[in-house]
Design a protein around this motif. Structure first.
Motif, short mmCIF file in Angstrom:
data_model
loop_
_atom_site.label_atom_id
_atom_site.label_comp_id
_atom_site.label_asym_id
_atom_site.label_seq_id
_atom_site.Cartn_x
_atom_site.Cartn_y
_atom_site.Cartn_z
N LYS A 31 44.88 48.27 45.56
CA LYS A 31 45.01 47.68 44.24
C LYS A 31 44.49 46.25 44.26
CE LYS A 31 48.53 46.71 40.71
NZ LYS A 31 49.97 46.82 40.39
N PRO A 32 43.64 45.86 43.31
CA PRO A 32 43.07 44.51 43.33
C PRO A 32 44.12 43.44 43.08
CG PRO A 32 42.46 45.65 41.31
CD PRO A 32 43.11 46.67 42.20
N PRO A 33 43.97 42.29 43.70
CA PRO A 33 44.91 41.18 43.46
C PRO A 33 44.67 40.53 42.11
CG PRO A 33 43.15 40.46 44.90
CD PRO A 33 42.93 41.93 44.67
N SER A 34 45.65 39.78 41.65
CA SER A 34 45.50 39.03 40.40
C SER A 34 44.64 37.79 40.64
CB SER A 34 46.88 38.60 39.88
OG SER A 34 47.66 39.73 39.55
N VAL A 35 43.72 37.54 39.73
CA VAL A 35 42.84 36.37 39.83
C VAL A 35 42.70 35.73 38.46
CG1 VAL A 35 41.50 37.22 41.80
CG2 VAL A 35 40.79 37.80 39.46
N GLU A 36 42.20 34.48 38.45
CA GLU A 36 41.90 33.83 37.19
C GLU A 36 40.83 34.62 36.42
OE1 GLU A 36 42.77 30.44 40.16
OE2 GLU A 36 41.76 32.38 40.18
N GLN A 37 40.99 34.69 35.12
CA GLN A 37 40.02 35.39 34.28
C GLN A 37 38.92 34.42 33.88
OE1 GLN A 37 40.50 39.00 33.59
NE2 GLN A 37 41.62 38.35 35.42
N LEU A 38 37.95 34.27 34.76
CA LEU A 38 36.88 33.30 34.52
C LEU A 38 36.11 33.63 33.24
CD1 LEU A 38 35.61 30.79 35.80
CD2 LEU A 38 34.07 32.30 37.07
N THR A 39 36.00 34.90 32.93
CA THR A 39 35.26 35.29 31.71
C THR A 39 35.94 34.78 30.45
OG1 THR A 39 36.42 37.42 31.83
CG2 THR A 39 34.18 37.35 32.68
N ASP A 40 37.23 34.44 30.51
CA ASP A 40 37.91 33.92 29.33
C ASP A 40 37.48 32.49 28.98
OD1 ASP A 40 39.28 36.28 29.12
OD2 ASP A 40 41.17 35.53 29.92
N ARG A 41 36.82 31.81 29.89
CA ARG A 41 36.39 30.43 29.64
C ARG A 41 35.10 30.36 28.82
NH1 ARG A 41 37.06 27.32 35.48
NH2 ARG A 41 39.10 28.18 36.06
N PHE A 42 34.43 31.49 28.70
CA PHE A 42 33.13 31.50 28.03
C PHE A 42 33.19 32.44 26.83
CE2 PHE A 42 32.69 30.50 32.50
CZ PHE A 42 31.94 29.33 32.46
N LEU A 183 30.99 38.21 40.87
CA LEU A 183 32.34 38.65 40.52
C LEU A 183 32.29 40.01 39.83
CD1 LEU A 183 31.99 35.38 39.34
CD2 LEU A 183 34.44 35.56 39.77
N VAL A 184 33.28 40.84 40.12
CA VAL A 184 33.46 42.12 39.44
C VAL A 184 34.86 42.13 38.86
CG1 VAL A 184 33.52 44.63 39.68
CG2 VAL A 184 31.87 43.29 41.01
N ASP A 185 34.95 42.28 37.55
CA ASP A 185 36.24 42.17 36.86
C ASP A 185 36.96 40.90 37.27
OD1 ASP A 185 35.80 44.47 35.43
OD2 ASP A 185 36.99 45.76 36.74
N LYS A 279 34.19 25.01 43.82
CA LYS A 279 34.66 25.88 44.90
C LYS A 279 35.66 26.87 44.36
CE LYS A 279 38.28 22.68 46.50
NZ LYS A 279 38.79 21.93 47.68
N LEU A 280 35.91 27.91 45.12
CA LEU A 280 36.87 28.94 44.70
C LEU A 280 38.29 28.41 44.76
CD1 LEU A 280 35.48 32.08 46.59
CD2 LEU A 280 34.99 31.35 44.24
N THR A 281 39.12 28.89 43.84
CA THR A 281 40.54 28.56 43.88
C THR A 281 41.22 29.39 44.97
OG1 THR A 281 41.18 30.28 42.31
CG2 THR A 281 40.47 28.16 41.39
N VAL A 282 42.49 29.11 45.20
CA VAL A 282 43.25 29.88 46.19
C VAL A 282 43.28 31.35 45.79
CG1 VAL A 282 45.53 30.23 47.20
CG2 VAL A 282 44.63 27.91 46.92
N GLN A 283 43.57 31.63 44.50
CA GLN A 283 43.60 33.02 44.03
C GLN A 283 42.25 33.70 44.19
OE1 GLN A 283 44.97 33.29 39.95
NE2 GLN A 283 46.97 34.05 40.61
N GLN A 284 41.19 32.99 43.86
CA GLN A 284 39.86 33.58 43.98
C GLN A 284 39.49 33.84 45.43
OE1 GLN A 284 37.76 30.53 41.77
NE2 GLN A 284 37.50 31.88 39.99
N THR A 285 39.92 32.96 46.33
CA THR A 285 39.66 33.17 47.75
C THR A 285 40.40 34.40 48.27
OG1 THR A 285 39.32 30.79 48.08
CG2 THR A 285 39.81 32.11 50.04
N VAL A 286 41.64 34.59 47.81
CA VAL A 286 42.39 35.80 48.16
C VAL A 286 41.64 37.04 47.66
CG1 VAL A 286 44.50 37.12 47.71
CG2 VAL A 286 44.64 34.69 48.27
#
Length: 316
Positions: A31-42, A183-185, A279-286
């Motif tokens: 199951k994919p981990p939770s990450v920031e929704q970068l697409t929401d910024r644009f 990035l994918v999703d 740079k990537l955030t902690v969540q994005q690095t995970v």
């Protein structure tokens, strides 16, 4: 005793179900981990307003007032679109749903390139979705070329953790002076850091955005061993939720290689120039580590049979 055993097994099932979900044909995936929704910024934009037909016009069909488009491959032609503007850095994303069924030899590409302006010294940043040569799966390949480095591919391949033919999924590229992130999703699957080791192959010139669907039998299936079977045509891919926010290179200076700058009179503002995109955030690095550990099955940096001496960026 039986009751205790049943409770134990139920507890184990609930625990592991948080980490493993069933997939569509390959057995369990994580199951994919939770990450920031970068697409929401644009902001989504109209495909019809921002892109034009590159080829195969009869196989390009705008939908929903131009916010979505179907592009298809049949025995007569593939098809594709190209952005109306060229960009130096930015965020580029689209939601894509792939063709179902037997798709060996079919490739859907979502990529950036400047080969039209710099034919001998071009750059590329590529998402390539490859119809599988034997099964009904799709494989995701990423690649980059910098300064015409077309003889040295930098491919990485991933098994997807979802069925890309059933729903739309987001494929995104972040490109700036610090790094390139695929990035994918919203989950980073690859990061190419701009440093001394990658300097010569780091895409640096303005590029257009493309999406194409084409017959890649010779290239993608071991010299045509598993060619496209046109009994299953047309192969239709749907494309929408387009986000294109970058530093636009004005048409008055189409071959400019200048760095984006807020003070430039020739260039617009770079929307991914801030510290939050450095740079990537902690969540994005995970998320990156998860994707690469669980779903990447090929990296050029591990291909010692292909390279006697691995490219320098592989050591960083």
């Amino acid at each position: 005793m039986t009751s205790l055993l049943q409770r134990f097994l139920l507890t184990c099932f609930i625990f592991f179900s948080d980490f493993i979900i069933p997939t569509w044909s390959r057995g369990p995936v994580y199951k994919p981990p939770s990450v920031e929704q970068l697409t929401d910024r644009f902001h989504p934009t109209s495909v019809a307003a921002k892109m034009s037909t590159l080829y195969g016009a009869s196989n390009v069909h705008m939908k929903n007032d131009g916010s979505y488009v179907d592009i298809s491959l049949d025995k007569n032609s593939g098809s594709g679109l190209v952005s109306n503007e060229r960009y130096q850095h930015g965020f580029f994303s689209a939601a894509i749903k792939l063709p179902m069924g037997v798709t060996s030899g079919v490739v859907l590409a979502f990529y950036m390139s400047n080969s039209d302006v710099f034919p001998h010294n071009h750059d590329e940043i590529d998402f390539e979705l490859l119809g599988h040569e034997k099964r009904k799966d799709w494989v995701l390949q990423t690649n980059i070329y910098g300064n015409g480095s077309v003889n040295t591919g930098r491919e990485e391949k991933f098994n997807l953790w979802f069925d890309p033919t059933q729903e739309f999924h987001q494929y995104s590229i972040l490109w700036n002076t610090h790094h390139i992130v695929f990035l994918v999703d919203n989950i980073p699957i690859r990061e190419v850091i701009h440093n001394q080791a990658s300097l010569s192959i780091y895409p640096s010139k303005p590029m257009s955005l493309y999406t194409t669907i084409w017959d890649a039998s010779e290239w993608a299936t071991h010299g045509g061993k598993y060619p496209v079977d046109y009994h299953y045509a047309p192969f239709v891919a749907s494309f929408g939720e387009l986000e294109m926010e970058g530093c636009v290179i004005l048409k008055t200076n189409p071959s400019s290689t200048s760095t984006c700058s807020k003070s430039s009179t020739l260039l617009s503002v770079d929307p991914v120039d801030g510290n939050e995109y450095a740079k990537l955030t902690v969540q994005q690095t995970v998320g990156l580590n998860w994707a690469r550990t669980k779903h990447m099955f090929y990296s050029y940096c591990k291909d010692t049979s292909r390279y006697k001496l691995l490219p320098p960026e592989c050591d960083t």
